[in-house]
Write an enzyme that holds these catalytic residues in place. Structure first.
Site, mmCIF file in Angstrom:
data_model
loop_
_atom_site.group_PDB
_atom_site.id
_atom_site.type_symbol
_atom_site.label_atom_id
_atom_site.label_comp_id
_atom_site.label_asym_id
_atom_site.label_seq_id
_atom_site.Cartn_x
_atom_site.Cartn_y
_atom_site.Cartn_z
ATOM 1 N N ALA A 185 -0.567 -1.980 -5.278
ATOM 2 C CA ALA A 185 -1.728 -1.801 -6.581
ATOM 3 C C ALA A 185 -2.186 -0.646 -5.751
ATOM 4 O O ALA A 185 -2.604 -0.404 -5.243
ATOM 5 C CB ALA A 185 -2.368 -2.871 -6.854
ATOM 6 N N CYS A 230 8.903 -4.530 -9.291
ATOM 7 C CA CYS A 230 9.970 -3.703 -9.568
ATOM 8 C C CYS A 230 9.621 -2.305 -10.100
ATOM 9 O O CYS A 230 9.819 -1.560 -11.003
ATOM 10 C CB CYS A 230 10.905 -4.727 -10.177
ATOM 11 S SG CYS A 230 12.667 -3.643 -10.905
ATOM 12 N N ARG A 231 8.678 -2.143 -8.888
ATOM 13 C CA ARG A 231 7.422 -0.729 -9.479
ATOM 14 C C ARG A 231 7.137 -0.936 -10.339
ATOM 15 O O ARG A 231 7.317 0.422 -11.531
ATOM 16 C CB ARG A 231 9.020 0.752 -9.092
ATOM 17 C CG ARG A 231 9.137 -0.090 -7.721
ATOM 18 C CD ARG A 231 10.385 0.721 -7.222
ATOM 19 N NE ARG A 231 11.865 1.029 -8.373
ATOM 20 C CZ ARG A 231 12.590 -0.049 -7.601
ATOM 21 N NH1 ARG A 231 12.632 -0.768 -7.007
ATOM 22 N NH2 ARG A 231 13.760 -0.677 -8.702
ATOM 23 N N ARG A 268 9.756 7.248 -10.152
ATOM 24 C CA ARG A 268 9.827 6.326 -10.939
ATOM 25 C C ARG A 268 10.901 7.009 -11.599
ATOM 26 O O ARG A 268 11.338 6.377 -12.701
ATOM 27 C CB ARG A 268 8.931 5.644 -11.668
ATOM 28 C CG ARG A 268 9.165 4.255 -10.999
ATOM 29 C CD ARG A 268 8.068 3.571 -11.008
ATOM 30 N NE ARG A 268 6.578 4.449 -11.044
ATOM 31 C CZ ARG A 268 5.542 3.931 -11.468
ATOM 32 N NH1 ARG A 268 5.208 2.081 -11.372
ATOM 33 N NH2 ARG A 268 4.686 4.841 -10.891
ATOM 34 N N GLN A 328 -5.548 -3.456 -11.177
ATOM 35 C CA GLN A 328 -4.318 -3.757 -12.130
ATOM 36 C C GLN A 328 -3.985 -5.086 -11.445
ATOM 37 O O GLN A 328 -3.173 -5.507 -11.056
ATOM 38 C CB GLN A 328 -3.244 -2.508 -10.794
ATOM 39 C CG GLN A 328 -3.214 -1.577 -11.306
ATOM 40 C CD GLN A 328 -2.648 -0.502 -10.867
ATOM 41 O OE1 GLN A 328 -2.259 -0.320 -9.389
ATOM 42 N NE2 GLN A 328 -1.626 0.122 -11.661
ATOM 43 N N TYR A 385 4.001 5.834 4.484
ATOM 44 C CA TYR A 385 3.726 6.258 3.499
ATOM 45 C C TYR A 385 2.262 6.665 3.403
ATOM 46 O O TYR A 385 1.399 6.725 3.867
ATOM 47 C CB TYR A 385 3.194 4.719 2.986
ATOM 48 C CG TYR A 385 3.946 3.126 3.189
ATOM 49 C CD1 TYR A 385 5.351 3.361 2.730
ATOM 50 C CD2 TYR A 385 3.464 2.251 2.945
ATOM 51 C CE1 TYR A 385 5.877 2.790 2.616
ATOM 52 C CE2 TYR A 385 4.255 0.936 2.998
ATOM 53 C CZ TYR A 385 6.249 1.105 2.846
ATOM 54 O OH TYR A 385 6.454 -0.033 2.750
ATOM 55 N N THR A 413 1.302 -1.270 -0.169
ATOM 56 C CA THR A 413 0.447 -0.269 -0.134
ATOM 57 C C THR A 413 0.472 0.888 -0.187
ATOM 58 O O THR A 413 0.672 2.405 0.513
ATOM 59 C CB THR A 413 -1.062 0.003 1.115
ATOM 60 O OG1 THR A 413 -0.365 -0.148 2.421
ATOM 61 C CG2 THR A 413 -1.619 -0.940 0.928
ATOM 62 N N TRP A 414 1.810 0.895 -0.879
ATOM 63 C CA TRP A 414 2.961 2.367 -0.324
ATOM 64 C C TRP A 414 2.032 3.434 -1.461
ATOM 65 O O TRP A 414 2.195 4.239 -1.052
ATOM 66 C CB TRP A 414 4.357 1.992 -0.903
ATOM 67 C CG TRP A 414 5.183 3.434 -0.638
ATOM 68 C CD1 TRP A 414 4.961 4.721 -0.289
ATOM 69 C CD2 TRP A 414 6.697 2.566 -1.331
ATOM 70 N NE1 TRP A 414 6.163 5.540 -0.348
ATOM 71 C CE2 TRP A 414 7.092 4.306 -1.123
ATOM 72 C CE3 TRP A 414 7.243 2.362 -2.064
ATOM 73 C CZ2 TRP A 414 8.862 4.885 -1.700
ATOM 74 C CZ3 TRP A 414 8.734 2.626 -2.785
ATOM 75 C CH2 TRP A 414 9.532 3.658 -2.031
#
Ligand code: NAP
Length: 330
Positions: free
Chosen positions: A272, A199-200, A219, A277, A48, A11-12
């Site tokens: 997600a 991987c993000r 990112r 997703q 978060y 949940t980040w």
């Protein structure tokens, strides 16, 4: 505590911080969609969104109901300033305050898995473990984990407190833990919660050369997403997609998650923030990667990614680092 699913919802991004914003209604719908699809394990953390992800998870839990079916994991040991500088703090008082704050934000009486988010070198590990053991004994916490710990740190921790899980970075592209951490945890029956399982998003198959991220999305400065290295990773994703579809009739995301589940006593943390997703979830169980295909996967990775880089850019600042100035490196 019920048995946890091997996929855990991360949940980040739901907290919005470093993920370019979030929509709370969508986030709540995502938690509900995960539970609907048999994911009863949810991982969050105070940091978060500086309380936001925990609050949103708490609202989702109220809405969904059935708290006793779910396994809720959160963390402690990161502090932040009003201007959002993050640093490690495992002082006893801080951990005690954090537990109460998390219980309130999540609107629960107990936390199923309570994890030390990052080791704080300013506080002896034995002291941190002692505080966590106290939480376990109090009944407010049902199991104990650490995150971003070395083997030596886990060894020390275990002398004072039972250790049920470890949460390191782990995915097809980030395999540093295979050297010593994963063998240690597998051997000692400590469950690995692999973070960054896709991987993000890089292993989702949705990224292309022209995918761009807002400045507030990590990112935009994640070294894997910068040319020319980014193209190497995209090539690996495309080759992995081909292997996944030809040999298993799956996509690369499903392959990436399956691969984690086939590495021992592991759980894949899947971040997600929109229900759609999670659609690929159904295709992750009911099959396994065989040894030959795993070897081919490794060949694809070493051929495509000639200049690999790890997840270290995400590291939270250690106060003992002489260059530490209170600012998060991100
Ligand atoms: P991740 O799971 O590797 O990637 C999450 C991102 O992938 C999502 O935010 C989404 O990005 C994209 N994605 C997800 N499903 C997708 C799909 N079906 N198709 C296309 N893209 C998809 O990364 P993570 O969130 O960093 O890691 C997972 C969890 O691990 C976190 O949420 C957190 O709970 C935990 N974690 C822990 C630590 C630690 O220090 N302990 C550090 C990092 C993470 P978009 O929404 O932008 O498309």
């Amino acid at each position: 505590v019920p048995k946890a699913s091997r996929i855990c919802l991360g949940t980040w991004a739901i907290g919005a911080w470093l993920w370019g914003g979030a929509d709370d209604d969508n986030s709540i719908a995502t938690v509900a969609a995960a539970v609907d699809q048999g994911v009863n394990f949810i991982d969050t953390a105070p940091v978060y969104g500086f309380g936001r992800a925990e609050e949103v998870v708490g609202r989702a839990l109220k809405k969904i109901g059935g708290r006793d079916r779910l396994v809720i994991a959160t963390k402690a040991g990161l502090e932040w300033t009003p201007d959002e500088k993050v640093f490690r703090n495992c002082a006893t008082k801080r951990l005690q305050e954090e537990l109460e704050a998390s219980l309130q934000r999540l609107q629960v009486d107990t936390i199923d898995l309570y994890q030390v988010h990052w080791p704080d070198t300013q506080v002896p590990i034995a002291e941190t473990a002692g505080v966590m053991k106290g939480f376990l004994d109090s009944g407010k916490v049902k199991a104990i984990g650490v995150s971003n710990y070395s083997v030596a740190q886990m060894e020390e921790f275990r002398k004072e407190c039972p250790l049920h899980s470890n949460q390191p970075p782990y995915n097809l592209f980030e395999r540093g833990i295979e050297a010593d951490i994963l063998p240690f945890t597998n051997q000692n029956k400590i469950t690995t919660l692999a973070y960054g399982a896709i991987c993000r998003g890089l292993l989702s198959g949705r990224m292309t050369e022209s995918t761009a991220f807002p400045e507030t999305d990590l990112r935009s400065f994640d070294p894997k997403f910068q040319a020319p290295r980014y193209q190497q990773y995209l090539k690996a994703v495309s080759d992995l997609q081909q292997l996944a579809s030809e040999r298993y009739g799956k996509n690369v995301l499903q392959l990436a998650v399956r691969w984690i589940l086939d590495q021992g006593q592991t759980v894949a943390l899947w971040g997600a923030r929109r229900p759609d997703q999670l659609t690929p979830l159904a295709q992750v169980s009911g099959w396994q990667l065989n040894a030959d295909d795993k070897a081919d996967i490794d060949r694809i990775l070493s051929a495509a990614v000639t200049d690999p880089i790890g997840p270290e850019f995400m590291g939270s600042p250690d106060r003992s680092d002489p260059s530490y100035n209170g600012a998060h490196p991100l």
